[in-house]
Motif scaffolding. Structure first.
Motif, PDB file in Angstrom:
ATOM      1  N   THR A  71       0.846  -1.186   0.000  1.00 42.46           N
ATOM      2  CA  THR A  71       0.000   0.000   0.000  1.00 42.46           C
ATOM      3  C   THR A  71       0.883   1.239   0.000  1.00 42.46           C
ATOM      4  OG1 THR A  71      -1.886   1.065   1.067  1.00 42.46           O
ATOM      5  CG2 THR A  71      -0.213   0.135   2.505  1.00 42.46           C
ATOM      6  N   VAL A  72       0.325   2.345  -0.447  1.00 46.13           N
ATOM      7  CA  VAL A  72       1.025   3.619  -0.462  1.00 46.13           C
ATOM      8  C   VAL A  72       0.428   4.493   0.632  1.00 46.13           C
ATOM      9  CG1 VAL A  72       1.584   5.661  -1.836  1.00 46.13           C
ATOM     10  CG2 VAL A  72       1.484   3.422  -2.919  1.00 46.13           C
ATOM     11  N   VAL A  73       1.290   5.029   1.488  1.00 48.35           N
ATOM     12  CA  VAL A  73       0.862   5.865   2.608  1.00 48.35           C
ATOM     13  C   VAL A  73       1.247   7.304   2.312  1.00 48.35           C
ATOM     14  CG1 VAL A  73       1.131   6.289   5.081  1.00 48.35           C
ATOM     15  CG2 VAL A  73       1.126   3.948   4.214  1.00 48.35           C
ATOM     16  N   HIS A  74       0.286   8.218   2.477  1.00 49.51           N
ATOM     17  CA  HIS A  74       0.533   9.640   2.256  1.00 49.51           C
ATOM     18  C   HIS A  74       0.522  10.426   3.565  1.00 49.51           C
ATOM     19  CE1 HIS A  74       0.058   9.291  -2.107  1.00 49.51           C
ATOM     20  NE2 HIS A  74      -0.875   8.411  -1.839  1.00 49.51           N
ATOM     21  N   ARG A  75       0.159   9.815   4.664  1.00 47.32           N
ATOM     22  CA  ARG A  75      -0.023  10.501   5.937  1.00 47.32           C
ATOM     23  C   ARG A  75       1.298  10.606   6.700  1.00 47.32           C
ATOM     24  NH1 ARG A  75      -3.539   7.241  10.055  1.00 47.32           N
ATOM     25  NH2 ARG A  75      -2.317   5.805   8.872  1.00 47.32           N
ATOM     26  N   ASN A  76       1.495  11.741   7.384  1.00 50.71           N
ATOM     27  CA  ASN A  76       2.649  11.987   8.259  1.00 50.71           C
ATOM     28  C   ASN A  76       3.987  11.829   7.547  1.00 50.71           C
ATOM     29  OD1 ASN A  76       0.886  12.433  10.383  1.00 50.71           O
ATOM     30  ND2 ASN A  76       0.970  10.313  11.058  1.00 50.71           N
ATOM     31  N   THR A  77       4.021  12.180   6.304  1.00 48.20           N
ATOM     32  CA  THR A  77       5.257  12.088   5.543  1.00 48.20           C
ATOM     33  C   THR A  77       5.236  13.140   4.433  1.00 48.20           C
ATOM     34  OG1 THR A  77       6.652  10.617   4.239  1.00 48.20           O
ATOM     35  CG2 THR A  77       4.293  10.258   4.081  1.00 48.20           C
ATOM     36  N   PRO A  78       6.384  13.751   4.135  1.00 43.89           N
ATOM     37  CA  PRO A  78       6.386  14.771   3.088  1.00 43.89           C
ATOM     38  C   PRO A  78       6.123  14.198   1.690  1.00 43.89           C
ATOM     39  CG  PRO A  78       8.611  14.385   3.900  1.00 43.89           C
ATOM     40  CD  PRO A  78       7.686  13.597   4.766  1.00 43.89           C
ATOM     41  N   ALA A  79       6.448  12.951   1.471  1.00 39.90           N
ATOM     42  CA  ALA A  79       6.215  12.301   0.180  1.00 39.90           C
ATOM     43  C   ALA A  79       5.567  10.951   0.424  1.00 39.90           C
ATOM     44  CB  ALA A  79       7.539  12.112  -0.555  1.00 39.90           C
TER      45      ALA A  79
END
Length: 137
Positions: A71-79
């Motif tokens: 899965t791809v996570v977008h939360r709590n990360t700049p990218a």
């Protein structure tokens, strides 16, 4: 349990093309437990999930595995970053990050351990063994 060498020169060593050596270096390894009663392999457990035995033996993984879920996570990360469940050849499952194009990581892809611990997240980092299929090149 992770065993990290802390040697930066050793971590950056490798070929310019990013192809991994056939086996992970001795210092970069994942250790797991195996129940001496039923033989079940597990990762970071106190008791065996099958027989509830507490007699667990620590073994070293060879570092080869298969992506079971990505899965791809977008939360709590700049990218955006990848988070995957990896089923290792020894039979246990762990969470880690697979390097490569986020859209090119799928269930069933073969991976190999790159480093036993990500310096930021503290989770193992894997690299795709087979180059993803690119029809446009």
């Amino acid at each position: 349990m992770y065993h990290h060498s802390g040697n930066v020169a050793q971590q950056t060593a490798g070929s310019a093309t990013g192809v991994l050596d056939p086996r992970a270096p001795e210092s970069e390894a994942i250790h797991f437990q195996r129940c001496t009663w039923c033989g079940t392999a597990m990762y970071h457990r106190v008791l065996c999930p099958v027989c509830r035995g507490s007699d667990l033996q620590t073994e070293r993984s060879e570092g080869a595995g298969t992506v079971r879920h990505a899965t791809v996570v977008h939360r709590n990360t700049p990218a955006a970053r990848n988070v995957s469940l990896i089923e290792m050849a020894e039979g246990f499952v762990l969470r880690g990050r697979v390097m490569g194009p986020l859209i090119g990581i799928h269930s069933g892809d073969r991976v190999r351990l790159s480093t036993a611990q990500d310096p930021v997240r503290g989770e193992p980092v894997f690299q795709l063994v087979d180059e993803p299929y690119r029809a446009w090149t």
